[in-house]
Structure formats: structure tokens, C-alpha cells
Design a protein around this motif. Structure first.
Motif, PDB file in Angstrom:
ATOM      1  N   ILE A  19      35.427  39.658  37.691  1.00 11.30           N
ATOM      2  CA  ILE A  19      36.361  40.227  36.706  1.00 11.30           C
ATOM      3  C   ILE A  19      37.659  40.639  37.382  1.00 11.30           C
ATOM      4  O   ILE A  19      38.759  40.360  36.888  1.00 11.30           O
ATOM      5  N   ILE A  20      37.521  41.315  38.506  1.00 14.84           N
ATOM      6  CA  ILE A  20      38.723  41.777  39.203  1.00 14.84           C
ATOM      7  C   ILE A  20      39.567  40.590  39.657  1.00 14.84           C
ATOM      8  O   ILE A  20      40.804  40.615  39.560  1.00 14.84           O
ATOM      9  N   TYR A  21      38.927  39.547  40.115  1.00 14.75           N
ATOM     10  CA  TYR A  21      39.669  38.361  40.539  1.00 14.75           C
ATOM     11  C   TYR A  21      40.459  37.781  39.367  1.00 14.75           C
ATOM     12  O   TYR A  21      41.636  37.417  39.499  1.00 14.75           O
ATOM     13  N   LEU A  22      39.808  37.710  38.234  1.00 17.72           N
ATOM     14  CA  LEU A  22      40.500  37.164  37.056  1.00 17.72           C
ATOM     15  C   LEU A  22      41.681  38.051  36.663  1.00 17.72           C
ATOM     16  O   LEU A  22      42.758  37.550  36.316  1.00 17.72           O
ATOM     17  N   VAL A  23      41.448  39.335  36.723  1.00 12.03           N
ATOM     18  CA  VAL A  23      42.537  40.265  36.372  1.00 12.03           C
ATOM     19  C   VAL A  23      43.706  40.106  37.345  1.00 12.03           C
ATOM     20  O   VAL A  23      44.871  40.012  36.946  1.00 12.03           O
ATOM     21  N   LEU A  24      43.403  40.040  38.633  1.00 12.52           N
ATOM     22  CA  LEU A  24      44.467  39.895  39.639  1.00 12.52           C
ATOM     23  C   LEU A  24      45.178  38.560  39.485  1.00 12.52           C
ATOM     24  O   LEU A  24      46.403  38.481  39.592  1.00 12.52           O
ATOM     25  N   SER A  25      44.424  37.520  39.233  1.00 12.13           N
ATOM     26  CA  SER A  25      45.044  36.193  39.078  1.00 12.13           C
ATOM     27  C   SER A  25      45.970  36.173  37.878  1.00 12.13           C
ATOM     28  O   SER A  25      47.072  35.611  37.931  1.00 12.13           O
ATOM     29  N   ALA A  26      45.519  36.799  36.796  1.00 14.59           N
ATOM     30  CA  ALA A  26      46.372  36.852  35.602  1.00 14.59           C
ATOM     31  C   ALA A  26      47.609  37.688  35.887  1.00 14.59           C
ATOM     32  O   ALA A  26      48.720  37.329  35.495  1.00 14.59           O
ATOM     33  N   MET A  27      47.385  38.750  36.603  1.00 18.31           N
ATOM     34  CA  MET A  27      48.503  39.644  36.887  1.00 18.31           C
ATOM     35  C   MET A  27      49.556  38.971  37.755  1.00 18.31           C
ATOM     36  O   MET A  27      50.746  39.153  37.544  1.00 18.31           O
ATOM     37  N   PHE A  28      49.071  38.204  38.721  1.00 16.69           N
ATOM     38  CA  PHE A  28      50.010  37.574  39.647  1.00 16.69           C
ATOM     39  C   PHE A  28      50.251  36.107  39.326  1.00 16.69           C
ATOM     40  O   PHE A  28      50.824  35.375  40.134  1.00 16.69           O
ATOM     41  N   THR A  29      49.780  35.713  38.166  1.00 12.57           N
ATOM     42  CA  THR A  29      49.993  34.364  37.620  1.00 12.57           C
ATOM     43  C   THR A  29      49.625  33.272  38.598  1.00 12.57           C
ATOM     44  O   THR A  29      50.230  32.194  38.599  1.00 12.57           O
ATOM     45  N   SER A  30      48.654  33.522  39.424  1.00 12.97           N
ATOM     46  CA  SER A  30      48.258  32.492  40.376  1.00 12.97           C
ATOM     47  C   SER A  30      46.853  32.785  40.859  1.00 12.97           C
ATOM     48  O   SER A  30      46.549  33.896  41.281  1.00 12.97           O
ATOM     49  N   PHE A  31      46.003  31.754  40.805  1.00 14.64           N
ATOM     50  CA  PHE A  31      44.644  31.949  41.310  1.00 14.64           C
ATOM     51  C   PHE A  31      44.662  32.151  42.826  1.00 14.64           C
ATOM     52  O   PHE A  31      43.856  32.899  43.370  1.00 14.64           O
ATOM     53  N   ARG A  32      45.617  31.487  43.463  1.00 13.09           N
ATOM     54  CA  ARG A  32      45.686  31.624  44.919  1.00 13.09           C
ATOM     55  C   ARG A  32      46.094  33.044  45.320  1.00 13.09           C
ATOM     56  O   ARG A  32      45.504  33.659  46.203  1.00 13.09           O
ATOM     57  N   ILE A  33      47.086  33.562  44.641  1.00 12.42           N
ATOM     58  CA  ILE A  33      47.520  34.929  44.940  1.00 12.42           C
ATOM     59  C   ILE A  33      46.430  35.921  44.553  1.00 12.42           C
ATOM     60  O   ILE A  33      46.225  36.941  45.223  1.00 12.42           O
TER      61      ILE A  33
END
Lengths: 932, 262
Positions: free
Chosen positions: A614-628
């Protein structure tokens, strides 16, 4: 979201009224206003910690219903002179007094245990202490008789004859009822009165549960205020004002009241695990309100005296509101994962932790700013214009992080690998007694009884057969005996009692005490008649009325989950050797508790995986990048690895309390990462370089991050003063993990950020590129709106007033520019005359070849107020790394633009040969803006 | 007075003489009525017992009981198990003595008679919910200790005198008191409440009022049950083929007769 966040500063009185009203309602959930009775109780029962494996529970309940409880309270009296008449009389008196207690079903002691003695034709059936002898010889004989008894020797009387047990069995009462009755204290008082010179120990599950309940209540009354005091002191130190301390403390108090009130209204109690919720709310509330107040004080410092209070609050909330909301979401994600845990207690903890965090975030974003809006502005800015030691440290640290980012990342990866390896040593453990420190009297008494009297822990091996009167058949009794012999030979077993022991004893007594008849009855008829003769309550606890179900009562000294699990596995393996018409089950409270171990291990993996996901998805959405998102996740996963590594290396077990730490640490640690990333991103955009942003971001976030971490750590360290080992371990490990998270956030996180440019979701949402940027701006052709914004955010958007010189012919050029708004005039000077080449409006690229050539080939002037998007070669490199597909499309568009310009230029050159003196005005739509 | 009488009380669950007692009866009158309801010389009856454990499973036991009052005024009691088959022939013989009763047990599978000194009066009888002590109390109603009258009660529409008995300390009872509900009309004990320490109700004997019957001058309840409220077990007993004051040879009540019979 902005409108919601602005409510508190716009309508503070209304907001405060609503908050106080809700708080009053919440308080009514804790204390009944009419009667004054406390609604929210502490439930010490361990049922919520038991596995919910329905089959296992059903078997246990059925066996317990038939044969009685497997959890007596154990009293032990010991002394070298135990077998003296007066001491034996004490045992008799104490037994009678205990049996007179209304909660007590019966007591098994030397005063009630039946001795069957045969002499010639006479059989005597009476308790061992029915007639207390006086002479030393008779007393010695009595002792020998008890020790020789296969059922009671070694259990009711220790092998050295100096310790005796009184097993107190209770009526059918729940743990809660039993503990509330205060029976534990009353029994202790009676025992103290009768013990004389004998040593007295008390143990058994009911006793341990009672003491645990008392400890929980004491802890709760002590620790929450203790944590609040520490946090108060931290706040005074941070803000150097009582207002700076009182406001966050009030926020915490309200959040806590709402959370506990909700628990009370929903009819929940605080149990062994959920008593950790209040300290958690206190520490998280501290973190959130700290950020709000800190941001406000910073804003006040920069604005100077006389600034509008409400505007300051509004600005502070705008800056910090979204990060708090997002950190709240990520923390919630950490705890939400616990709501699918197999254990009821942990699921409850997860639910109320989520509720508490939600309340805390809401209160921090409403009550705190509302109060700030009404209170006068701070008289002096905190650390106004002077660099604090913490900031100086931040400067040095950020320089270090930037310079050594490769090493820091490498070391972090190495630590991750090492800790992951150490994780394989993690042991999972449960058990009522495990929660107590070795030095506690609860633990000491347990150890004494465990050692001397064959083991405190008991469980059942239950046998069933569909065959009528199966356990009167000698063949089946032989199977039981063989199994019992095998069981007694296991090193973990202190004793095992079954119907076989009774049958053999009665058989011997009816054969004039002949030892040859201490044997299994030779026929079923004999067995049935022996059972008839020996019918008693003791026998009823071992076999049912149809002799189709029988129970083997096992005593063991071990309480370690791992060893118990191994023992149970071994027993179950041995039981497979029984004939097919005999079913068997290993059951009992400690067996169920042991199954919890599996649930904890499984639940832990599940919870962490869900939380990280969940946190990964939230961070990816937040930073608009799965890599980030992955980059941002690394500094948050590392503390978890350190935590599990610490468990593996230290030998502290994973239990219902410590299993909460990982998800909690994940949720809390990610807060700091988000705050840092957000600040870094903002500063990197302004400075257009990472290095200064690394420093400036760390300078700003280090104070709230350090103070909140220090507060969290100190708050959790208060738990180490708890009498309960489980709480002390929780406190220590939580502090260690959060401390590690802080260190990682001030070293690894800046090191990771140093080589990235982050595009955050709110940047994307906020960025204004005018209408349909993907179709009106040639560089963004065939890109989606979001993709266009990503490109824009990788570059830098700048405004220029009309008339400003943008660049001149011959200037160094390392970027291209795209006109977002306004008009740019391209011209050059030849032979002293300025030649207007073209006017470039929205959507056109200025100097598409300049990035490659490195030189401006014309002048550019802002004909109106303009916004230009500058994209450098470095930006394109980052875009290519981060968003390769977007970069490929941008390059295609750039090539197309250049191609069009070249084509147009060729046309012009062709025309010029025809009329060398004609300068045709260039229609911007022709794309002849190649000059620039 | 001892276990012989006590066992007799299990067999009959009787109370006093046929005419019953007046509603204003005194304690002594009620005790006398109960006593006079006992058979004068002998009684024989078959007892069918269903013994239920905590899980509600039951097992059946059928026994025949012989009771005889001898010239010395003391009683002899023989109980012989008839069913189930594996237990057939097992027998208890109780010979009342002045101080203490002698008890003998015969198990056919062992093939010998053994004398049993069961000092624990609270032990279970044949695995039923009746203990030796329960039988003794039910037989005597007024044993050693103190007795007092309680308020009249109604049991299934029948008026009953309430006798409250508190055993003496010397008796070594498991009970602090026993309340007997003696039917006013027949002097049969319709209900007995057994209280443990702290006056907590632990056991209850109930006679089915619709099963009240008469053999000769003696009233008895054919169906009674005893419930152990602590352990949540109970025993139901049905008395059949009751004969009162019939001839029973003396030699039946001897240890040799136990062996011979089997």
C-alpha cells in the motif's frame, strides 16, 4: 482539500465548538455521565490471543466441557519439615477454606486426593490426610505412600517430599469474571494466613492472568501520563514556550479522548494488545501537531511582527496540510494491514490504531490551526534569523550526505542484506508467563513450582472411539498405557495421568494389594467392575460415562513455544500409531496458545507485505513514478529489516506485542521520508540544482523530524519500565527501530534524493500549462495531459515581463524553451539593422537546435508577459532515465519541429535565390523559428 | 443408623406415615411421620438408574435392593447389579453397626469379597450423583446436627413442609445445610436442596410428584433425580417392583451368600 484545510483558519470558533462537542461525546464513551461508571474497561482475558482455528477451538471446548478445566491455580507449600503433623493440618485447613470460596469448584490436594489402600481383605478408601499421623515413623510412612502413588507422587508431592501442591479448580467463569472477583488476592491471603513457616508459591494460568491484568492497569495509569510529560518537555525545549507545548498536548489529549471514547461506545475493552493504542496515539499526535506548530512558527518568523495571524495559519496549513494528510494515509496503511491478521487481538489493535490516527490527523488539522488562529502571534520567532545548532548540524550532514551518497547507499544495501540474513534467526513465541520479566515474583514462583512439582503447564491428550465401552477393553487400555509410557519418557514431560493409572490401582487394591495385579485388567468385565467400584469425581475427569472418551492429563515444564510445538508434533506423530478405531487430539489452553504462534508468523508476513504494498502504491502515485516510489520505499523498508535483524540477533521473540512494531515503524518512518521528499522537491525546483536543495530541505525538516523521533523514542522507552516484559520489549524495540529510521532519513534519504528530480503528484495537479497543453504545444504532441505536465515539471517554468531580453545572438545555449503564454519576438542584427524574423506564440519551441549547437543564433525578446518552459540537456537526460517513453516522444516531437524548420528554411533559401533582397515575414505556423 | 438406612432411602425416597401431617405440624411430628413411613421389616425393589455426564451422555444401571431390619433393630442392605451384563452379579452388602456400618463389595470378575472402609462419605455411589452422605441424609431427613422449620412451600401444587437440617461438625459433612421439602399429605421428601460451604446450592434431589405411589402403608416416589449443579451432571432413578414387608432369609445378608449367589 485546500478548502477543507482553510476552514480552521477562517472559522476557528465554529471549528473549536464542533471539536469540543465531539470531545464531550467521546468522554461519555469513556465514563457514563449519569452514573460515573467507567465504560471503557481493561479486559485481561487471553481469549483474544488464542487462535481462531475453529476446529481446534471446538475440540478444546468439547473436551473441557466434558472433563473440566485444564487451568488450575497452583499453590505450593514447601519446607524441609513439610511432613510434620501441624503442617499437614495446615494443608487440610487451607484446602477447606479454599473449597469454601464460592468461585472454587474443587481443590485437589493431599487433603482431598483419594488413597486406595489394601491390606488382606480390607480396602480403605480415604484422602491421604484423612487421619493425620503423629509419630515420625507414621509420617514417614505416609510420605512414602504418597510418593509411591503413581497418580500423585511427583505432582501433588515433590520427589523429595518437601513441596506439596494444592490445585484450585474454579467454577465455569470467564477470565474477566474470575479476575474481577479478586479471587487471586483472596486465595493469596488465605494461603499467607495458613502457611506458617512454610514457603509459599503461587502460579497457574488464572494467577498469571490476574497479575497480568493488574500490571496492565498499573501500566496504563502510569505510562500514558509519563509519555505525555516527556513529550511536554520536548515541546517546551523545541518551541521555548508553554503555548508551543500546551497546544500539541491538547491535540494529543483530544485525539486520545476520541479514540478511547470510540472504543467505549463500540463496547470494546482495552486488552493485552490494545493497551498499546493510547501510547501510540500520544506519540503520533505529538508528531503531527509538532509539524503544524513548527510550520506556523517558521512562517511567523519569516513574516515578522504584525503579520495577519489567520493568514499565517492558512499559509502554514497549506504548506503542511497535504503532507500531514498523506503521512496519515501511509501510517494508516501500515496499521490497516493488521486488520487482516489471524489474531483477534491484533485485528482490534489495527482497527483502533487506524481510527486513532485518523482522529489525530483530523484534530491536528482542525483544532490546532483553529487555536493558533485565535491565540496571539508569538512574540519572538523561534530561533529567529539565527542558525540553530541543529541547523548547523544539518548543513554539515547534508554536505556529507551529498559527497558520500554512493557509500551511504552501498552501506545501506549491505545492512539490508545482513539484517535480512539475521531475520532467519527470529523466533516466534507466545505464553502467559513469557510476558513477565525473569526478576518478577510471578516468574520466580512459576519457576519454583515448575521445577519441583513436575510442571505448571498442563494439556490434554483426548481419545475417542465410536466403539461402545472402548476404554474398558484391555487391548485399548494397553494402547493407552504404551502411549503413556512413551509420553512419560519424553524429557519435556513432568507427568501424565490417565484412566489406566486408576484401573491398575483399583485392580491391585481389590487383589489384596498384590503388586502383580498392578496391571491392566485382564478382561473388559473386570475393567467395568473396577470402574463401578472406583467411581468418583476423579475418575469422571478422566473418562466419560460410556467409556468411549477418555482424557490423559499431561504436565510439562516447558513454556517456550518452539519447544512446545516440537513436543506436540512429536506426540501427534506417535499418536498416528494408535489403532484406527481410536481418534486422538492434543488440546488445551497452552496448545491453542501455541497455535497462535503460527498465526503470528503468518500474520506478520501478511501484514508487512500489505503495508509495504500500500505504501509503495501511495508513494508511486505521489511521485508519479513507480521507480521513484521504489526509491522512496527503500529508506522505509530498511528500518524494518533492522528491526527483524535485531530480533534475530537479540533473541527477543516475535509475540503478539512485538509483532505490532514492524507495521507501526513502517507507517511512522514513512512520514519523515515524505516530509523530506516534499521539501527537497520544492527547493530543488527553486534552485534548479540538487545540492542546495539537499541542504535546505534537511535544514527545514531536521527539527520536526528530530524532535518527533526523539519524542517517539523517549515515549516508547517509558514502556521499558513496565513490569510486563512484552511491553518493555515493545518499547525498547520500537525506540530502536524509530531511532534507526531517523538516522536513515537524515543520511540515506538525502543521498538518494541527491541524484533524482522528483515530480510529485500535487505538483502535477497544481501545474497550469493552459488549455489542452498536449495538443496546443508542439513539444507535447501525442503526449497525454499528465505526461505533458511531467515533462514540464522536469524542466523549469519561468515568467518574464514584457520587454525583457531573453537571450542574444551568440550567447551560450544549453536549453530549449517552449512558449506557454505570451509572445516572443525573434530577431537579429545585420549591418547595424535589426531584422525581425518572427513572432512566436503559445505552443512553439524557441531554439530547438540550440541545445545541440550550444549557441544562440538570434535575439529573443518578450513582446508580452510570458511564461517559458526551459528544458536543459540534463533535464532531458533525467527524463530519459525516469520516463523513457515520455522522453522518446519528446525527442520525436523535437525532431519533427527541427525537420519542419529546416524544410521551411530550405524553402526560404530557395525563394531568396530568386529574390535575394526579399525577407518574407514568417508565419509562425510555418515553423520558421529555427533561429533563436 | 447409617448407610443401610441411607440406601433404603434411595430405594424408596420415602417420608412419613400414611395419613400425612397437619399443616401446623411441629418439627417432631414431621420427623416422626417420615420415620413411620419406613417399612417395618423388609423391602425389595428394582432400581433403574440413568447416569448422565456433563456432555449429556448417559449409561444405564439396573440393580435390585434388599433391605431387612433385624431383631437388634439394626439394618442390613444388599444391592446386586443386574445390568449391564459386564456388571451383573457385582454386589454391595452393608451391615449397620452401632458405631459404623460394615461395607463389603463383591466383584464377580475378581471372585472375592472385600471389606471396604470408605471413610469419605462424600464419595460417589456406583458413579451416580448420589454420595453415601446424600443417601444418609435422605433417609434420616433429621440427622445429627440442628433442625428447624422453614416456611411452607408449594411443590407442583402440593403443600410441603420445609425442614432445614444443619449437620454437626462431628459428622464431617460436605454440606452446610440441607433443606427437605416433605409432602404434607404423604410425608415423602419431594425435594432436597444440598448446600455447600457458604450456603451455596450444590445439589438438588427432586421426586416426580406424579410418580408417588404406595406399597402397603408406605408412600414412595417411583421416580427421583439428583442433579449436581456444580458438575452439571444428573442421575435419574426409577423404582420398580416394590415389595414391602415380604420374607427375606437372613442368610442373604452375609458375605458367604455374596459368594454363593455368584
Amino acid at each position: 482539500m485546500s478548502r477543507f484545510l482553510a476552514i480552521a483558519s477562517k472559522y476557528p470558533v465554529a471549528v473549536l465548538t464542533v471539536v469540543f462537542l465531539l470531545t464531550a461525546i467521546a468522554l461519555c464513551g469513556i465514563v457514563d455521565p449519569k452514573t460515573g461508571a467507567v465504560r471503557l474497561e481493561i479486559d485481561p482475558s487471553a481469549d483474544r490471543l488464542l487462535t481462531e482455528d475453529h476446529d481446534a477451538r471446538e475440540v478444546y471446548d468439547r473436551i473441557r466441557n466434558l472433563f473440566g478445566s485444564d487451568e488450575p491455580l497452583v499453590l505450593a507449600l514447601a519446607g524441609a519439615e513439610l511432613f510434620r503433623a501441624e503442617n499437614l493440618e495446615r494443608i487440610v485447613r487451607l484446602t477447606e477454606q479454599l473449597e469454601a470460596l464460592p468461585e472454587v469448584h474443587h481443590v485437589l490436594s493431599l487433603a482431598t486426593a483419594t488413597n486406595i489402600k489394601a491390606e488382606d481383605d480390607l480396602i480403605e478408601i480415604a484422602p491421604f490426610l484423612d487421619e493425620i499421623p503423629r509419630s515420625p515413623a507414621e509420617l514417614a510412612d505416609l510420605r512414602a505412600t504418597v510418593l509411591a502413588n503413581p497418580i500423585y507422587g511427583g505432582s501433588l508431592l515433590s520427589k523429595d517430599g518437601q513441596s506439596t501442591a494444592l490445585l484450585v479448580y474454579f467454577n465455569r467463569l470467564s477470565d474477566k469474571e474470575l479476575i474481577r472477583s479478586g479471587i487471586d488476592r483472596r486465595i493469596r491471603a488465605l494461603a499467607d494466613q495458613e502457611r506458617g513457616d512454610l514457603e509459599l508459591w503461587m502460579s497457574g494460568a488464572p494467577h498469571v492472568k490476574s497479575r497480568t491484568s493488574e500490571a496492565l492497569q498499573r501500566n496504563f495509569a502510569r505510562i500514558v501520563p509519563g509519555i505525555a510529560c516527556i513529550i511536554g518537555l520536548m515541546l517546551v525545549a523545541a518551541f521555548r514556550s508553554f503555548r508551543g507545548a500546551l497546544l500539541p498536548l491538547s491535540t494529543i489529549a483530544i485525539s486520545l479522548a476520541w479514540t478511547l471514547g470510540a472504543m467505549g461506545w463500540f463496547g470494546h475493552s482495552l486488552n493485552l494488545v490494545t493497551t498499546i493504542v493510547p501510547p501510540l496515539i500520544v506519540t503520533l499526535g505529538f508528531a503531527y501537531s509538532m509539524h503544524v506548530v513548527s510550520e506556523y512558527y517558521d512562517a511567523a518568523r519569516h513574516a515578522g511582527p504584525g503579520a495577519d495571524r489567520r493568514e499565517l495559519v492558512a499559509q502554514s496549513i497549506r504548506d503542511v496540510g497535504l503532507p500531514i494528510a498523506i503521512t496519515g494515509i501511509t501510517t494508516i496503511a501500515g496499521f490497516l494491514s493488521l486488520t487482516v491478521n489471524p489474531l483477534a487481538a491484533i485485528r482490534e489493535f489495527g482497527r483502533f490504531a487506524v481510527l486513532g490516527i485518523t482522529f489525530t490527523a483530523i484534530v491536528s488539522l482542525t483544532f490546532t490551526p483553529a487555536m493558533l488562529a485565535l491565540l496571539p502571534s508569538p512574540k519572538r520567532g523561534v530561533g529567529a534569523h539565527r542558525e540553530t545548532p541543529l541547523q548547523r548540524f544539518a548543513n554539515r550532514l547534508s554536505d556529507f550526505d551529498f559527497k558520500n551518497r554512493g557509500i551511504i547507499i552501498g552501506v545501506s544495501v549491505a545492512i539490508l542484506i545482513l539484517m535480512a540474513a539475521a531475520t532467519t534467526e527470529v523466533r516466534v513465541s507466545t505464553g502467559y508467563i513469557n510476558g513477565w520479566k525473569e526478576s518478577s515474583d510471578v516468574r520466580r514462583d512459576y519457576n519454583e513450582i515448575n521445577e519441583r512439582l513436575g510442571g505448571v503447564n498442563t494439556f490434554y491428550v483426548a481419545f475417542e472411539s465410536p466403539v461402545a465401552e472402548a476404554f474398558a477393553e484391555p487391548a485399548n487400555l494397553r494402547e493407552l498405557r504404551d502411549f503413556q509410557h512413551w509420553l512419560r519418557a519424553q524429557p519435556e514431560i513432568g507427568g501424565a495421568t490417565s484412566i489406566v493409572d486408576y484401573a491398575m490401582l483399583i485392580n491391585q487394591s481389590l487383589h489384596a494389594g498384590n503388586p502383580d495385579h498392578f496391571a491392566i485388567p485382564a478382561t473388559k468385565r473386570l475393567a467395568m467392575q473396577l470402574y463401578l467400584f472406583g467411581a468418583s469425581d476423579d475418575l469422571d475427569r478422566l473418562v466419560d460415562s460410556r467409556y468411549q472418551k477418555t482424557n490423559l492429563l499431561v504436565r510439562t515444564r516447558i513454556q517456550d513455544s518452539e519447544r512446545l510445538a516440537t513436543l506436540i508434533t512429536r506426540i501427534e506423530e506417535r499418536l498416528k500409531g494408535l489403532p484406527p478405531h481410536i481418534d486422538s487430539n492434543v488440546t488445551g489452553s497452552i496448545v491453542l496458545l501455541n497455535r497462535t504462534v503460527d498465526d503470528i508468523a503468518r500474520g506478520q508476513v501478511q501484514s508487512i507485505a500489505i503495508a509495504i504494498g500500500i505504501i509503495y502504491l501511495v508513494l508511486s502515485a505521489m511521485f508519479t513514478s513507480f521507480r521513484i516510489g521504489l526509491v522512496a520505499l527503500f529508506p522505509n523498508v530498511l528500518p524494518i529489516a533492522i528491526y527483524f535483524g535485531a530480533l534475530g540477533l537479540s533473541g527477543v521473540t516475535l509475540n503478539p506485542a512485538t509483532s505490532l512494531i514492524a507495521c507501526m515503524a513502517l507507517g511512522v518512518a514513512v512520514d519523515d521520508t515524505i516530509h523530506y521528499f516534499a521539501r527537497f522537491n520544492r527547493d530543488a525546483k527553486r534552485a534548479a540544482r540538487e545540492m542546495p536543495a539537499t541542504r535546505s530541505a534537511l535544514r527545514v525538516v531536521i527539527r520536526p523530524v528530530t524532535y518527533t523521533t526523539a519524542g517517539l523514542c523517549l515515549g516508547f522507552l517509558v514502556l521499558t519500565t513496565s513490569e510486563l516484559r512484552s511491553h518493555a520489549e515493545f518499547g525498547m524495540l520500537a525506540a530502536l527501530t524509530l531511532g534507526a529510521a531517523w538516522l536513515i532519513d537524515v543520511t540515506l534519504t538525502p543521498a538518494l534524493c541527491a541524484s533524482v528530480r522528483i515530480v510529485t503528484l500535487w505538483d502535477v495537479l497544481r501545474l497550469d500549462l493552459g488549455r489542452d497543453p498536449h495538443s496546443t504545444i508542439e513539444l507535447f504532441q501525442d503526449l497525454g495531459p499528465r505526461q505533458a505536465r511531467v515533462v514540464a515539471l522536469m524542466g523549469s517554468l519561468k515568467r518574464y515581463p514584457g520587454g525583457e531580453k531573453l537571450f542574444s545572438e551568440g550567447d551560450d545555449a544549453h536549453d530549449i524553451a517552449v512558449v506557454i503564454d505570451g509572445e516572443v519576438g525573434i530577431s537579429f542584427v545585420r549591418d547595424g539593422s535589426r531584422v525581425q524574423m518572427s513572432k512566436i506564440a503559445r505552443g512553439k519551441v524557441v531554439g530547438p537546435s540550440a541545445m545541440a549547437s550550444g549557441r544562440r543564433t538570434a535575439d529573443a525578446d518578450a513582446l508580452t508577459d510570458i511564461r517559458l518552459l526551459h528544458i536543459t540537456a540534463e533535464d532531458m537526460v533525467r527524463l530519459r532515465h525516469r520516463y523513457p517513453r515520455i522522453a522518446a516522444q519528446v525527442y520525436r516531437n523535437l525532431n519533427r519541429v527541427q525537420g519542419q524548420r529546416i524544410a521551411t528554411l530550405m524553402d526560404r533559401i530557395g525563394d531568396r535565390w530568386r529574390d535575394p533582397f526579399e525577407f518574407l515575414p514568417i508565419d509562425p505556423s510555418d515553423g520558421d523559428s529555427n533561429r533563436g | 443408623m447409617g448407610r443401610a438406612r441411607a440406601w433404603f432411602a434411595l430405594l424408596l425416597s420415602l417420608a412419613v406415615a400414611s395419613p400425612g401431617v397437619a399443616s401446623e405440624a411441629t418439627l417432631e411430628e414431621i420427623k416422626q411421620c417420615v420415620h413411620e413411613n419406613a417399612p417395618r421389616k423388609t423391602t425389595i425393589q428394582r432400581l433403574n438408574a440413568n447416569i448422565f455426564d456433563r456432555a449429556g451422555n448417559d449409561r444405564r444401571l439396573v440393580a435390585k435392593g434388599y433391605w431387612k431390619r433385624f431383631e437388634d433393630g439394626l439394618f442390613r442392605l444388599l444391592i446386586r447389579v443386574e445390568a449391564p451384563a459386564d456388571l451383573r452379579g457385582a454386589a454391595y452388602l452393608i451391615l449397620e453397626q452401632e458405631e459404623r456400618s460394615d461395607m463389603f463389595v463383591y466383584l464377580p470378575a475378581v471372585g472375592r469379597v472385600r471389606r471396604v472402609n470408605a471413610r469419605s462419605v462424600s464419595g460417589s455411589l456406583f458413579g451416580t450423583d448420589f454420595s453415601y452422605e446424600d443417601i444418609d441424609h435422605l433417609q434420616r431427613v433429621s440427622g445429627s446436627g440442628t433442625q428447624e422449620m422453614g416456611a411452607m412451600a408449594m411443590i407442583d401444587g402440593r403443600k410441603a413442609h420445609v425442614l432445614i437440617n444443619r449437620p454437626s461438625e462431628e459428622y464431617g459433612s460436605a454440606y452446610s445445610k440441607i433443606d427437605f421439602y416433605v409432602d404434607q399429605e404423604t410425608c415423602v421428601v419431594l425435594r432436597a436442596d444440598f448446600f455447600g460451604e457458604g450456603d451455596q446450592l450444590t445439589k438438588q434431589m427432586v421426586a416426580k410428584t406424579e410418580s408417588l405411589d404406595r406399597a402397603g402403608h408406605t408412600w414412595y416416589a417411583r421416580e427421583i433425580s439428583m442433579t449436581d449443579l456444580k458438575d452439571q451432571t444428573h442421575t435419574e432413578v426409577l423404582a420398580e417392583d416394590v415389595e414391602v414387608d415380604v420374607k427375606i432369609p437372613r442368610k442373604m445378608f452375609s458375605t458367604s451368600a455374596l459368594l454363593r449367589r455368584n
